[in-house]
Enzyme design. Sequence first.
Site, mmCIF file in Angstrom:
data_model
loop_
_atom_site.group_PDB
_atom_site.id
_atom_site.type_symbol
_atom_site.label_atom_id
_atom_site.label_comp_id
_atom_site.label_asym_id
_atom_site.label_seq_id
_atom_site.Cartn_x
_atom_site.Cartn_y
_atom_site.Cartn_z
ATOM 1 N N HIS A 160 1.145 -1.210 -0.054
ATOM 2 C CA HIS A 160 -0.242 -0.096 0.187
ATOM 3 C C HIS A 160 0.913 1.168 0.119
ATOM 4 O O HIS A 160 0.338 2.263 0.111
ATOM 5 C CB HIS A 160 -0.787 -0.181 0.686
ATOM 6 N N SER A 281 15.467 21.318 -16.293
ATOM 7 C CA SER A 281 14.299 21.854 -16.862
ATOM 8 C C SER A 281 14.783 23.153 -17.677
ATOM 9 O O SER A 281 15.529 24.063 -16.938
ATOM 10 C CB SER A 281 13.586 23.027 -15.203
ATOM 11 N N LYS A 287 16.342 21.585 -11.612
ATOM 12 C CA LYS A 287 16.089 20.559 -12.017
ATOM 13 C C LYS A 287 16.843 19.644 -12.205
ATOM 14 O O LYS A 287 17.431 19.488 -13.352
ATOM 15 C CB LYS A 287 14.442 20.449 -12.631
ATOM 16 N N GLU A 294 10.188 8.708 -16.886
ATOM 17 C CA GLU A 294 8.329 8.683 -17.668
ATOM 18 C C GLU A 294 7.901 8.782 -18.776
ATOM 19 O O GLU A 294 6.851 7.403 -19.176
ATOM 20 C CB GLU A 294 8.327 10.358 -16.989
#
Length: 463
Positions: A160, A281, A287, A294
């Site tokens: 979980h 970024s 970043k 992804e």
Amino acid sequence: MSTQGGKTWGGRFSSGPDALVEAYTESISFDHRLYRHDIAGSQAHARMLAHVGLVSAEESAALVKALGEIATHIDEGRLAWRRDLEDIHTHIEVELISRLGDTGRKLHTGRSRNDQVATAMKLWTRDALDRVVVGVSGLQRAFVDAAEREDGVILPGYTHLQRAQPVLAPHYYLAYVEKLERDRGRLLDARARLNWLPLGAGALAGSSLPLDRAFVARELGFDGVAANSLDVSSDRDFAAEFLFALTLLATHLGGWAEEWVLWATTEFGFLELSDAFCTGSSLMPQKKNPDVLELMRGRTARVNSSLQRILVILKGLPLAYNRDLQEDKEAVFDAVDTVERSLAVAAPLVASSRLRRDRIGARLEEGFLDATTLLEHLVKHGMPMRTAHESVGKLVRQCEENRCRLAELPAGNFNSIVPGLAPGVYEVLGVEKALAAFRTEGSTGPKAVASALAAWKARLAAR
Ligand code: ARG
């Protein structure tokens, strides 16, 4: 070669198709990728035609040779694709006829594009499947190497997405090796069912010519001939099965990618990804984004949609060949391209990533990862499991009230549950000791993990 332009089927037609129809029905824009496999199928067919006496040995040799030359010609990008020639099969046959004249006109003897395209698709799919199997082993190797590299590191295991029980890092990596092994098994299972020759089934009913299908099957490395000609020309089960195997593989990659996206966050801080697999970024200078992971997660959708596509194409199709089946190709091609690229990038990504042992270690004692081992310790002392569960639950609450770990509770708290439990109980408390207590086969216990790791190293080395 026919009354209607370059068409191989123009004889009964009085006018050629409308340009719109040509554009609508063509498949050359994508099925050109089949050319090597189509040519291999045609060469085997040409050899068989001589073997059974339907063409002479000289004609067969000329066909095989010219087909090989056409393959090279296409390799070099020298055959122009023409929409009016519809598909790759027609392109190659028209080119063959322009080179060999009447001999070229004999190649299609006893053959239909229906069994021809099924054969080319099976050959292409078989090669793609074999490449994916190699790619899967490559990623398994990367995970096994990581398991060795990070040996000794203890990770919090989750259910979980809440801290549950401790696991050794190799146990974690080997979990993905197992998933990938099932993917590999599914691919190889699908290969076995794919590997039956369509050619010789003709358009749908077979042939009245004395074709030797077993000869062609041997030439092309099939296990035998597909048994029922009517089944053959409509059968794309091999594509559907392959796409399911790819989809589940992509699903595994997507789940893993998601996990590592999380692990690379400041909040988790478990993982250092190599700069080479991240991007920055355009605005925020600090970043470092896990774009590769992804995209791998996102592209699971592409593969999955290819599976849906083939299943919906097949839904409600009567026997035998229907033009709908032309739509199988892009689904298979896109899924293969996507999965191959994901596997190719995943292996070096794994190889270049490192667990952040300091960050993992600093918070390892949070979350009562040793609570279940304590429960099992109470069971060993003769306490019924449900009673032990309740007792440990109470101890955890005492810890939460005192902001301490189980290992920091005083002996009295333990002895009030089972007289004499302390001091022995401290031998299973703390994450490291709790982990060392695991002993079942397949568990995260150090012995089980060491033998699993050794077994995987040997298994992959033998591949
Ligand atoms: N381009 C077609 C396909 O991919 C080849 C078979 C065409 N057969 C036919 N009877 N029109 O399915």
